[in-house]
Enzyme design. Sequence first.
Site, short mmCIF file in Angstrom:
data_model
loop_
_atom_site.label_atom_id
_atom_site.label_comp_id
_atom_site.label_asym_id
_atom_site.label_seq_id
_atom_site.Cartn_x
_atom_site.Cartn_y
_atom_site.Cartn_z
N GLY A 1 29.52 -7.63 27.87
CA GLY A 1 31.08 -7.58 27.81
C GLY A 1 31.53 -6.45 26.84
O GLY A 1 30.54 -5.86 26.22
N TYR A 2 32.57 -5.96 27.04
CA TYR A 2 33.28 -4.91 26.18
C TYR A 2 34.22 -5.48 25.29
O TYR A 2 35.23 -5.97 25.86
CB TYR A 2 33.62 -3.59 27.19
CG TYR A 2 32.39 -3.18 27.70
CD1 TYR A 2 31.91 -1.96 27.14
CD2 TYR A 2 32.24 -3.49 28.92
CE1 TYR A 2 30.76 -1.25 27.76
CE2 TYR A 2 30.79 -2.93 29.21
CZ TYR A 2 30.23 -1.90 28.65
OH TYR A 2 29.05 -1.49 29.37
N LEU A 3 33.96 -5.52 24.09
CA LEU A 3 35.14 -5.30 22.90
C LEU A 3 36.06 -4.15 23.11
O LEU A 3 37.60 -4.46 22.83
CB LEU A 3 34.80 -5.71 21.70
CG LEU A 3 33.89 -6.80 21.29
CD1 LEU A 3 33.05 -6.78 20.28
CD2 LEU A 3 34.70 -8.16 21.45
N GLU B 1 36.83 -8.13 26.96
CA GLU B 1 37.80 -7.86 27.87
C GLU B 1 37.27 -8.20 29.15
O GLU B 1 36.34 -8.39 29.52
CB GLU B 1 38.04 -5.97 27.71
CG GLU B 1 38.33 -5.57 26.47
CD GLU B 1 38.19 -3.97 26.78
OE1 GLU B 1 37.78 -3.29 27.70
OE2 GLU B 1 38.98 -3.25 25.90
#
Length: 156
Positions: A28-30, A82
């Site tokens: 996932g992407y912070l 996100e």
Amino acid sequence: MTEIERKFLVKDNSFLKQANQKLHIAQGYLNSDPNRTVRVRIKNAIGYITIKGKSNQSGTTRFEWEKQIPLEEAKALLSLCEDFIIDKTRYEVICGNHTYEVDVFHQDNEGLIIAEIELSCEMEEFKRPEWLGEQVTGKKQYYNSYISKHPYSTWK
């Protein structure tokens, strides 16, 4: 701390006969800003955090910093990411002097298969196996950060 890679679509699953390693990846992407992405990944129960810079004009080269982190920390950070978490299986295929990382995406990205090859310079020669399809290096919709916001199932 520079990553040089090319990305390709994969025509079929014949690469599976040549694969020598298989890994499950959740990522996932912070932060998915193209100028500086911050990615959290769990790869076969090992956590990683990665920061990538903006790609150059051709999309082949960019800053990359990665550090292994404890699994529990990676799980906690994934919960802060996100949109949705990408689920994929990565196969490593040795071809000549290089290793292709072939990602078979699952869930909302089912049907998407992308191969990446890391190079030592942008103009480095490499062997192209028969299952390698169209080159998509630099095409934003094939970046994992884009896929995390715009799943493959919504492209059509």
